[in-house]
Write a protein that holds these residues in place. Structure first.
Motif, PDB file in Angstrom:
ATOM      1  N   ASN A   8       0.845  -1.199   0.000  1.00  0.00           N
ATOM      2  CA  ASN A   8       0.000   0.000   0.000  1.00  0.00           C
ATOM      3  C   ASN A   8       0.875   1.242   0.000  1.00  0.00           C
ATOM      4  OD1 ASN A   8      -2.623  -1.192   0.228  1.00  0.00           O
ATOM      5  ND2 ASN A   8      -2.095  -1.726   2.332  1.00  0.00           N
ATOM      6  N   ILE A   9       0.603   2.096  -0.978  1.00  0.00           N
ATOM      7  CA  ILE A   9       1.341   3.362  -1.067  1.00  0.00           C
ATOM      8  C   ILE A   9       0.373   4.491  -0.763  1.00  0.00           C
ATOM      9  CG2 ILE A   9       2.340   4.997  -2.740  1.00  0.00           C
ATOM     10  CD1 ILE A   9       3.699   2.650  -4.099  1.00  0.00           C
ATOM     11  N   CYS A  10       0.852   5.479  -0.006  1.00  0.00           N
ATOM     12  CA  CYS A  10       0.066   6.710   0.154  1.00  0.00           C
ATOM     13  C   CYS A  10       0.909   7.843  -0.413  1.00  0.00           C
ATOM     14  CB  CYS A  10      -0.227   6.941   1.640  1.00  0.00           C
ATOM     15  SG  CYS A  10      -0.960   8.548   1.980  1.00  0.00           S
ATOM     16  N   CYS A  11       0.291   8.725  -1.174  1.00  0.00           N
ATOM     17  CA  CYS A  11       1.019   9.896  -1.674  1.00  0.00           C
ATOM     18  C   CYS A  11       0.292  11.122  -1.134  1.00  0.00           C
ATOM     19  CB  CYS A  11       1.031   9.908  -3.202  1.00  0.00           C
ATOM     20  SG  CYS A  11       1.705  11.437  -3.877  1.00  0.00           S
ATOM     21  N   ILE A  12       0.996  11.952  -0.399  1.00  0.00           N
ATOM     22  CA  ILE A  12       0.366  13.180   0.116  1.00  0.00           C
ATOM     23  C   ILE A  12       0.645  14.300  -0.882  1.00  0.00           C
ATOM     24  CG2 ILE A  12       0.110  14.731   2.081  1.00  0.00           C
ATOM     25  CD1 ILE A  12       1.345  12.618   3.877  1.00  0.00           C
ATOM     26  N   GLY A  13      -0.422  14.829  -1.478  1.00  0.00           N
ATOM     27  CA  GLY A  13      -0.302  15.873  -2.510  1.00  0.00           C
ATOM     28  C   GLY A  13      -0.744  15.312  -3.854  1.00  0.00           C
ATOM     29  N   ALA A  14      -1.900  15.814  -4.336  1.00  0.00           N
ATOM     30  CA  ALA A  14      -2.460  15.319  -5.605  1.00  0.00           C
ATOM     31  C   ALA A  14      -2.287  16.384  -6.677  1.00  0.00           C
ATOM     32  CB  ALA A  14      -3.933  14.977  -5.419  1.00  0.00           C
ATOM     33  N   GLY A  15      -1.081  16.926  -6.795  1.00  0.00           N
ATOM     34  CA  GLY A  15      -0.838  18.004  -7.753  1.00  0.00           C
ATOM     35  C   GLY A  15      -0.260  17.507  -9.056  1.00  0.00           C
ATOM     36  N   TYR A  16       0.524  18.379  -9.695  1.00  0.00           N
ATOM     37  CA  TYR A  16       1.094  18.073 -11.016  1.00  0.00           C
ATOM     38  C   TYR A  16       2.092  16.919 -10.941  1.00  0.00           C
ATOM     39  CZ  TYR A  16      -1.201  21.991 -13.195  1.00  0.00           C
ATOM     40  OH  TYR A  16      -2.164  22.835 -13.705  1.00  0.00           O
ATOM     41  N   ILE A  25       2.636   4.712 -11.424  1.00  0.00           N
ATOM     42  CA  ILE A  25       3.004   3.607 -10.518  1.00  0.00           C
ATOM     43  C   ILE A  25       1.848   2.599 -10.434  1.00  0.00           C
ATOM     44  CG2 ILE A  25       3.482   3.001  -8.089  1.00  0.00           C
ATOM     45  CD1 ILE A  25       5.272   5.426  -7.864  1.00  0.00           C
ATOM     46  N   ALA A  26       0.629   3.111 -10.288  1.00  0.00           N
ATOM     47  CA  ALA A  26      -0.521   2.203 -10.190  1.00  0.00           C
ATOM     48  C   ALA A  26      -0.673   1.388 -11.474  1.00  0.00           C
ATOM     49  CB  ALA A  26      -1.793   3.007  -9.915  1.00  0.00           C
ATOM     50  N   ASP A  27      -0.427   2.033 -12.596  1.00  0.00           N
ATOM     51  CA  ASP A  27      -0.566   1.355 -13.892  1.00  0.00           C
ATOM     52  C   ASP A  27       0.477   0.242 -14.052  1.00  0.00           C
ATOM     53  OD1 ASP A  27      -1.931   1.150 -16.316  1.00  0.00           O
ATOM     54  OD2 ASP A  27      -0.418   2.352 -17.380  1.00  0.00           O
ATOM     55  N   LYS A  28       1.684   0.513 -13.572  1.00  0.00           N
ATOM     56  CA  LYS A  28       2.779  -0.448 -13.761  1.00  0.00           C
ATOM     57  C   LYS A  28       2.792  -1.518 -12.674  1.00  0.00           C
ATOM     58  CE  LYS A  28       4.551   1.843 -17.229  1.00  0.00           C
ATOM     59  NZ  LYS A  28       4.473   1.319 -18.599  1.00  0.00           N
ATOM     60  N   CYS A  29       2.099  -1.265 -11.556  1.00  0.00           N
ATOM     61  CA  CYS A  29       2.130  -2.212 -10.424  1.00  0.00           C
ATOM     62  C   CYS A  29       0.695  -2.568 -10.021  1.00  0.00           C
ATOM     63  CB  CYS A  29       2.830  -1.599  -9.217  1.00  0.00           C
ATOM     64  SG  CYS A  29       4.435  -0.866  -9.562  1.00  0.00           S
ATOM     65  N   PRO A  30       0.022  -3.411 -10.796  1.00  0.00           N
ATOM     66  CA  PRO A  30      -1.385  -3.693 -10.487  1.00  0.00           C
ATOM     67  C   PRO A  30      -1.599  -4.356  -9.127  1.00  0.00           C
ATOM     68  CG  PRO A  30      -0.597  -4.967 -12.403  1.00  0.00           C
ATOM     69  CD  PRO A  30       0.508  -4.069 -12.002  1.00  0.00           C
ATOM     70  N   ASP A  31      -0.524  -4.926  -8.554  1.00  0.00           N
ATOM     71  CA  ASP A  31      -0.658  -5.605  -7.251  1.00  0.00           C
ATOM     72  C   ASP A  31      -0.491  -4.636  -6.080  1.00  0.00           C
ATOM     73  OD1 ASP A  31       1.957  -5.320  -8.313  1.00  0.00           O
ATOM     74  OD2 ASP A  31       2.737  -6.537  -6.671  1.00  0.00           O
ATOM     75  N   ARG A  70      -8.061   4.025 -12.202  1.00  0.00           N
ATOM     76  CA  ARG A  70      -8.802   4.698 -11.138  1.00  0.00           C
ATOM     77  C   ARG A  70      -9.927   3.792 -10.618  1.00  0.00           C
ATOM     78  NH1 ARG A  70     -11.774  10.257 -12.396  1.00  0.00           N
ATOM     79  NH2 ARG A  70     -12.998   8.742 -13.566  1.00  0.00           N
ATOM     80  N   PHE A  71     -10.106   3.773  -9.328  1.00  0.00           N
ATOM     81  CA  PHE A  71     -11.079   2.917  -8.615  1.00  0.00           C
ATOM     82  C   PHE A  71     -10.714   1.437  -8.703  1.00  0.00           C
ATOM     83  CE2 PHE A  71     -13.899   6.471 -10.376  1.00  0.00           C
ATOM     84  CZ  PHE A  71     -13.677   7.296  -9.279  1.00  0.00           C
ATOM     85  N   LYS A  72      -9.578   1.090  -9.327  1.00  0.00           N
ATOM     86  CA  LYS A  72      -9.105  -0.317  -9.300  1.00  0.00           C
ATOM     87  C   LYS A  72      -7.986  -0.401  -8.271  1.00  0.00           C
ATOM     88  CE  LYS A  72     -10.429  -1.783 -13.907  1.00  0.00           C
ATOM     89  NZ  LYS A  72     -10.262  -0.966 -15.096  1.00  0.00           N
ATOM     90  N   ASN A  73      -6.841   0.222  -8.579  1.00  0.00           N
ATOM     91  CA  ASN A  73      -5.775   0.267  -7.562  1.00  0.00           C
ATOM     92  C   ASN A  73      -5.222   1.678  -7.390  1.00  0.00           C
ATOM     93  OD1 ASN A  73      -4.458   0.197 -10.081  1.00  0.00           O
ATOM     94  ND2 ASN A  73      -2.610  -0.695  -9.194  1.00  0.00           N
ATOM     95  N   LEU A  74      -5.933   2.663  -7.917  1.00  0.00           N
ATOM     96  CA  LEU A  74      -5.566   4.067  -7.700  1.00  0.00           C
ATOM     97  C   LEU A  74      -6.778   4.811  -7.152  1.00  0.00           C
ATOM     98  CD1 LEU A  74      -3.525   6.455  -8.145  1.00  0.00           C
ATOM     99  CD2 LEU A  74      -4.631   6.810 -10.353  1.00  0.00           C
ATOM    100  N   PHE A  75      -6.595   5.435  -5.992  1.00  0.00           N
ATOM    101  CA  PHE A  75      -7.725   6.089  -5.335  1.00  0.00           C
ATOM    102  C   PHE A  75      -7.335   7.495  -4.897  1.00  0.00           C
ATOM    103  CE2 PHE A  75      -7.651   1.550  -4.669  1.00  0.00           C
ATOM    104  CZ  PHE A  75      -8.906   1.147  -5.094  1.00  0.00           C
TER     105      PHE A  75
END
Ligand code: NAD
Ligand code: UGA
Length: 474
Positions: A8-16, A25-31, A70-75
């Motif tokens: 599980n990854i958390c990224c703080i900051g949803a900017g550019y 990252i989500a696209d390349k790491c579906p798990d 989105r809504f699969k492994n990216l939220f």
């Protein structure tokens, strides 16, 4: 626990940076589940918008990835606490603008958002967490983050928390972010613990050649990011300073760029003269380098890099005075079209865009601007033009001109006295200059600061033409 894989990854900051980087990252790491959090609710709502044209960041290729993951492994959410708790790795990807007041104002980075993140991580993380600096930070910021994280541990003896701190600066450029993330020149990881470095490496190795993943100590990584931006910006100021000399001597800046760029030691990239570099980072990162150098008593180093920023400002002032002079020294009540407001093509970002300062200069002389851009919203233009002083001594607010937004190029050109190409959007390369000439006043001027317009075609249409760094048109 320490060696567990990142799930599980958390990224703080949803900017550019946070948005596109985590999407890739989500696209390349579906798990792996990737949770991007931001305190700005409207930004998060935009990331979650069913209409992919309403995403808060425009980047070619981004929509397609968001649609896949989105809504699969990216939220995207505003729930920071809950996502920090379950994260094995947390990217800090928040804004780090220049301080506007206090010690180091105008040069040092404001780290209040980074500190806030470190405090939240210290408070809410559980088990072992790898904390990754993704934001661009002054060298030795990791020390501050460490102090914040570990001071909390000292107070709480029953904790189960441990931390590893890594620096993993981002080198993407806006407009090509997805390509840069998918095929990076290099990925840089700075750290002290091999284990944590390897865990982050494992993520990038899914799509990046191992030979392109560079590891260093924390401080080299932090500093390399500032230095990379300083070197890139320095090339732009170098070529822009020569553009002025070309105009005086009959040389052509594009021919000079091409001629020197063929030397493999110089290289051909980043030698395009223009209205000065914009974007949220070059200026702030160089000023940060200047501040750090002065702080450590290195006056000559500081002065050397400061000159890059000085030339950048001069380029914008220079362009503005050329425009005023060509229009007989008077632009009061003249209609001038700004073609392009974003700081470069293929982005909707206007931060530090040369268009802001040049527009302000023109407005301060009473011009009426019609501002056009294919991707920037009127609201963003309003925010960036309001309250910015030009620094001109003759500024009298009563004589200020007006501006309005007009997406349609030909509507904008109607009854205009001049048009200035400030962003290299492809759509400006195919403007029908005969039609433009019919719509514009006479004499009508076209100023091309990006060398994307064929001057002969413009002149054949009956319009006057000036091109940056081109002695033929001076
Ligand atoms: P940005 O302003 O677009 O995004 C930062 C986001 O962080 C904002 O949405 C803000 O609301 C959020 N934020 C701030 N503090 C927060 C907190 N405590 N909790 C939750 N959210 C918080 O900035 P950006 O352009 O993405 O840049 C981020 C960093 O990356 C900067 O340090 C910048 O120098 C660096 N960088 C930017 C680029 C670029 O092209 N923009 C490229 C490389 C590196
Ligand atoms: C820049 C760097 O290129 C990225 O590597 C870095 O990650 C990023 O800053 C950052 O740290 O924020 P960016 O600002 O998005 O990326 O875009 P650039 O392509 O570097 O352009 C910056 C400015 O320089 C633009 O205004 C552009 O028009 C101008 N520029 C660029 C020129 O005038 N001439 C050139 O030859 C290149």
């Amino acid at each position: 626990m320490y060696r567990k894989q990142i799930k599980n990854i958390c990224c703080i900051g949803a900017g550019y940076v946070g948005g596109p980087t985590m999407a890739v990252i989500a696209d390349k790491c579906p798990d792996i589940n990737v949770f991007v959090v931001d305190k700005n609710k409207s930004r998060i709502d935009a990331w979650n918008s069913p209409d992919l044209d309403l995403l808060p960041v425009y980047e070619p290729g981004l929509k397609e990835i968001i649609k896949r993951v989105r809504f699969k492994n990216l939220f995207f959410s505003t729930e920071t606490i809950q996502n920090i708790k379950k994260a094995d790795a947390i990217f800090i990807s928040v804004n780090t603008p220049i301080k506007t007041s206090g010690l180091g104002a105008g040069q040092a980075s404001n780290l209040k958002w980074v500190e806030a993140c470190a405090k939240e991580i210290a408070e809410f993380s559980e088990g072992h967490t790898i904390v990754i600096e993704k934001s661009t930070l002054p060298v030795r910021t990791a020390e501050i983050i460490k102090k914040i994280l570990f001071s909390k541990l000292k107070k709480d003896i029953n904790h189960d928390k441990t931390f590893s701190i890594l620096s993993n600066p981002e080198f993407l450029a806006e407009g090509t972010a997805i390509k840069d993330l998918e095929f990076p020149d290099r990925v840089l990881i700075g750290g002290e613990e091999e284990n944590a470095i390897n865990q982050l490496k494992t993520i990038y190795e899914r799509w990046v050649e191992p030979s392109r993943i560079i590891t260093t100590n924390l401080w080299s990584s932090e500093l390399s990011k500032l230095v990379a931006n300083a070197f890139l910006a320095q090339r732009i100021s170098s070529i822009n300073s020569i553009s002025a000399l070309c105009e005086k001597t009959g040389a052509d800046i594009n021919e000079v760029s091409r001629a020197i760029g063929f030397d493999s030691r110089i290289g051909s990239k980043f030698l395009k003269a223009g209205p000065g570099f914009g974007g949220s980072c070059f200026k702030k990162d160089i000023l940060n380098l200047v501040y750090l150098s002065r702080y450590f008593g290195l006056k000559e180093t500081a002065n050397f890099w400061e000159q890059v920023v000085i030339i950048n400002k001069w380029q914008k002032e220079r362009i503005y005075s050329i425009i005023v002079n060509k229009l007989f020294g008077n632009i009061t009540d003249k209609k001038i079209v700004i073609l392009g407001f974003s700081f470069k093509a293929n982005t909707n970002d206007v931060r530090e865009s040369p268009a802001i300062e040049i527009s302000q200069y023109l407005l301060s002389e009473g011009a009426n601007l019609s501002i056009s851009d294919p991707k920037v919203d009127e609201e963003n233009i309003k925010l960036s033009l309001n309250g910015i002083k030009t620094g001109l001594s003759n500024q009298d607010l009563n004589e200020y001109g007006n501006w309005h937004f007009e997406r349609d190029i030909y509507k904008a050109l109607k009854n205009a006295d001049a048009a200035i190409v400030l962003t290299e959007w492809d759509t400006y390369k195919t403007i029908n200059w005969n039609k433009a000439s019919d719509l514009m006043n006479s004499p009508g001027w076209i100023f091309d600061t990006r060398s994307i317009i064929d001057g002969n075609v413009v002149k054949d249409s009956g319009l006057e033409f000036w091109s940056l760094g081109n002695g033929d048109y001076d």
